[in-house]
Write a protein that holds these residues in place. Structure first.
Motif, PDB file in Angstrom:
ATOM      1  N   LEU A  56       7.249   4.625  -1.406  1.00  0.00           N
ATOM      2  CA  LEU A  56       6.718   5.518  -0.380  1.00  0.00           C
ATOM      3  C   LEU A  56       6.591   6.967  -0.866  1.00  0.00           C
ATOM      4  N   MET A  57       7.129   7.272  -2.033  1.00  0.00           N
ATOM      5  CA  MET A  57       7.021   8.628  -2.577  1.00  0.00           C
ATOM      6  C   MET A  57       5.603   8.959  -3.040  1.00  0.00           C
ATOM      7  N   ASP A  58       4.776   7.950  -3.269  1.00  0.00           N
ATOM      8  CA  ASP A  58       3.448   8.199  -3.841  1.00  0.00           C
ATOM      9  C   ASP A  58       2.410   7.354  -3.093  1.00  0.00           C
ATOM     10  N   ASP A  59       1.450   8.025  -2.485  1.00  0.00           N
ATOM     11  CA  ASP A  59       0.418   7.308  -1.734  1.00  0.00           C
ATOM     12  C   ASP A  59      -0.323   6.302  -2.602  1.00  0.00           C
ATOM     13  N   ALA A  60      -0.528   6.622  -3.867  1.00  0.00           N
ATOM     14  CA  ALA A  60      -1.242   5.701  -4.761  1.00  0.00           C
ATOM     15  C   ALA A  60      -0.455   4.405  -4.942  1.00  0.00           C
ATOM     16  N   TRP A  61       0.863   4.492  -5.001  1.00  0.00           N
ATOM     17  CA  TRP A  61       1.696   3.297  -5.134  1.00  0.00           C
ATOM     18  C   TRP A  61       1.629   2.462  -3.855  1.00  0.00           C
ATOM     19  N   VAL A  62       1.672   3.133  -2.712  1.00  0.00           N
ATOM     20  CA  VAL A  62       1.589   2.431  -1.426  1.00  0.00           C
ATOM     21  C   VAL A  62       0.263   1.688  -1.335  1.00  0.00           C
ATOM     22  N   ILE A  63      -0.806   2.379  -1.649  1.00  0.00           N
ATOM     23  CA  ILE A  63      -2.140   1.771  -1.563  1.00  0.00           C
ATOM     24  C   ILE A  63      -2.256   0.603  -2.535  1.00  0.00           C
ATOM     25  N   ALA A  64      -1.806   0.791  -3.758  1.00  0.00           N
ATOM     26  CA  ALA A  64      -1.905  -0.272  -4.765  1.00  0.00           C
ATOM     27  C   ALA A  64      -1.110  -1.501  -4.341  1.00  0.00           C
ATOM     28  N   PHE A  65       0.108  -1.286  -3.850  1.00  0.00           N
ATOM     29  CA  PHE A  65       0.928  -2.417  -3.409  1.00  0.00           C
ATOM     30  C   PHE A  65       0.275  -3.127  -2.233  1.00  0.00           C
ATOM     31  N   CYS A  66      -0.093  -2.375  -1.219  1.00  0.00           N
ATOM     32  CA  CYS A  66      -0.649  -2.992  -0.011  1.00  0.00           C
ATOM     33  C   CYS A  66      -1.956  -3.728  -0.314  1.00  0.00           C
ATOM     34  N   GLN A  67      -2.797  -3.165  -1.159  1.00  0.00           N
ATOM     35  CA  GLN A  67      -4.032  -3.854  -1.530  1.00  0.00           C
ATOM     36  C   GLN A  67      -3.732  -5.140  -2.293  1.00  0.00           C
ATOM     37  N   ALA A  68      -2.800  -5.071  -3.224  1.00  0.00           N
ATOM     38  CA  ALA A  68      -2.456  -6.249  -4.026  1.00  0.00           C
ATOM     39  C   ALA A  68      -1.857  -7.358  -3.162  1.00  0.00           C
ATOM     40  N   GLU A  69      -1.119  -6.983  -2.132  1.00  0.00           N
ATOM     41  CA  GLU A  69      -0.429  -7.956  -1.290  1.00  0.00           C
ATOM     42  C   GLU A  69      -1.193  -8.296  -0.015  1.00  0.00           C
ATOM     43  N   GLY A  70      -2.343  -7.658   0.183  1.00  0.00           N
ATOM     44  CA  GLY A  70      -3.123  -7.935   1.384  1.00  0.00           C
ATOM     45  C   GLY A  70      -2.447  -7.480   2.664  1.00  0.00           C
ATOM     46  N   LEU A  71      -1.736  -6.371   2.567  1.00  0.00           N
ATOM     47  CA  LEU A  71      -0.995  -5.839   3.717  1.00  0.00           C
ATOM     48  C   LEU A  71      -1.662  -4.567   4.223  1.00  0.00           C
ATOM     49  N   PRO A  72      -1.490  -4.261   5.501  1.00  0.00           N
ATOM     50  CA  PRO A  72      -2.007  -2.989   6.008  1.00  0.00           C
ATOM     51  C   PRO A  72      -1.227  -1.826   5.399  1.00  0.00           C
ATOM     52  N   GLY A  73      -1.838  -0.671   5.356  1.00  0.00           N
ATOM     53  CA  GLY A  73      -1.229   0.505   4.727  1.00  0.00           C
ATOM     54  C   GLY A  73       0.110   0.913   5.302  1.00  0.00           C
ATOM     55  N   GLU A  74       0.341   0.609   6.563  1.00  0.00           N
ATOM     56  CA  GLU A  74       1.602   1.007   7.192  1.00  0.00           C
ATOM     57  C   GLU A  74       2.728  -0.006   6.986  1.00  0.00           C
ATOM     58  N   ALA A  75       2.469  -1.083   6.281  1.00  0.00           N
ATOM     59  CA  ALA A  75       3.465  -2.157   6.126  1.00  0.00           C
ATOM     60  C   ALA A  75       4.751  -1.679   5.464  1.00  0.00           C
ATOM     61  N   LEU A  76       4.651  -0.843   4.433  1.00  0.00           N
ATOM     62  CA  LEU A  76       5.865  -0.373   3.759  1.00  0.00           C
ATOM     63  C   LEU A  76       6.713   0.498   4.676  1.00  0.00           C
ATOM     64  N   LEU A  77       6.068   1.367   5.416  1.00  0.00           N
ATOM     65  CA  LEU A  77       6.814   2.239   6.324  1.00  0.00           C
ATOM     66  C   LEU A  77       7.473   1.434   7.439  1.00  0.00           C
ATOM     67  N   GLN A  78       6.768   0.443   7.961  1.00  0.00           N
ATOM     68  CA  GLN A  78       7.351  -0.420   8.993  1.00  0.00           C
ATOM     69  C   GLN A  78       8.529  -1.208   8.428  1.00  0.00           C
ATOM     70  N   ALA A  79       8.363  -1.739   7.222  1.00  0.00           N
ATOM     71  CA  ALA A  79       9.452  -2.497   6.593  1.00  0.00           C
ATOM     72  C   ALA A  79      10.650  -1.594   6.346  1.00  0.00           C
ATOM     73  N   ARG A  80      10.393  -0.362   5.917  1.00  0.00           N
ATOM     74  CA  ARG A  80      11.487   0.570   5.634  1.00  0.00           C
ATOM     75  C   ARG A  80      12.291   0.861   6.888  1.00  0.00           C
ATOM     76  N   ALA A  81      11.627   0.932   8.023  1.00  0.00           N
ATOM     77  CA  ALA A  81      12.314   1.200   9.289  1.00  0.00           C
ATOM     78  C   ALA A  81      13.255   0.062   9.668  1.00  0.00           C
ATOM     79  N   ASP A  82      13.001  -1.126   9.148  1.00  0.00           N
ATOM     80  CA  ASP A  82      13.828  -2.290   9.476  1.00  0.00           C
ATOM     81  C   ASP A  82      15.073  -2.412   8.603  1.00  0.00           C
ATOM     82  N   LEU A  83      15.154  -1.624   7.558  1.00  0.00           N
ATOM     83  CA  LEU A  83      16.284  -1.719   6.625  1.00  0.00           C
ATOM     84  C   LEU A  83      17.269  -0.583   6.867  1.00  0.00           C
ATOM     85  N   PRO A  84      18.482  -0.683   6.319  1.00  0.00           N
ATOM     86  CA  PRO A  84      19.503   0.346   6.546  1.00  0.00           C
ATOM     87  C   PRO A  84      19.002   1.750   6.220  1.00  0.00           C
TER      88      PRO A  84
END
Length: 92
Positions: A56-84
Motif C-alpha cells: 500500500l506504500m506505492d500506488d504502482a504496486w497496488v495497481i500491479a497486484f490488483c491487475q494481476a489478481e483480477g481484483l478491484p483497486g480497493e481490495a488491498l485496503l479492504q483486506a488490510r482493514a480486516d487484519l490486526p
C-alpha cells in the motif's frame, strides 16, 4: 470483507510478492524478515498485515497486484482493514 477474506487477499499478495524478484528483497530489507520467514509465517496475521502495508506504500504496486489478481483497486485496503491494526484512526 470478513477476516478470512482479508487473509486470503493477503496470502495472494504474499505469493505475488514472492514471485517478484526485484520487489521481494525490498520488502525483506524493510521488515528485517528473512526469506524463510515468508513461508514459515504465512499464517501469521501480523506478517500478512505487514505485506499489505508494504504494498500500500506505492500506488504502482497496488495497481500491479490488483491487475494481476483480477481484483478491484480497493481490495488491498479492504483486506488490510480486516487484519490486526487495520482500523482507520479517527482523529476527531
Amino acid at each position: 470483507m470478513v477476516r478470512e477474506s482479508g487473509e486470503v487477499v493477503a496470502l495472494r499478495a504474499l505469493a505475488w510478492l514472492v514471485a517478484h524478484d526485484e520487489l521481494r528483497p525490498v520488502f525483506l530489507g524493510s521488515t528485517g524478515l528473512a526469506q524463510e520467514d515468508l513461508l514459515h509465517r504465512a499464517d501469521d496475521p501480523e506478517m500478512l498485515a505487514a505485506i499489505l502495508d508494504f504494498l500500500l506504500m506505492d500506488d504502482a504496486w497496488v495497481i500491479a497486484f490488483c491487475q494481476a489478481e483480477g481484483l478491484p483497486g480497493e481490495a488491498l485496503l479492504q483486506a488490510r482493514a480486516d487484519l490486526p491494526g487495520g482500523n482507520d484512526p479517527h482523529w476527531t
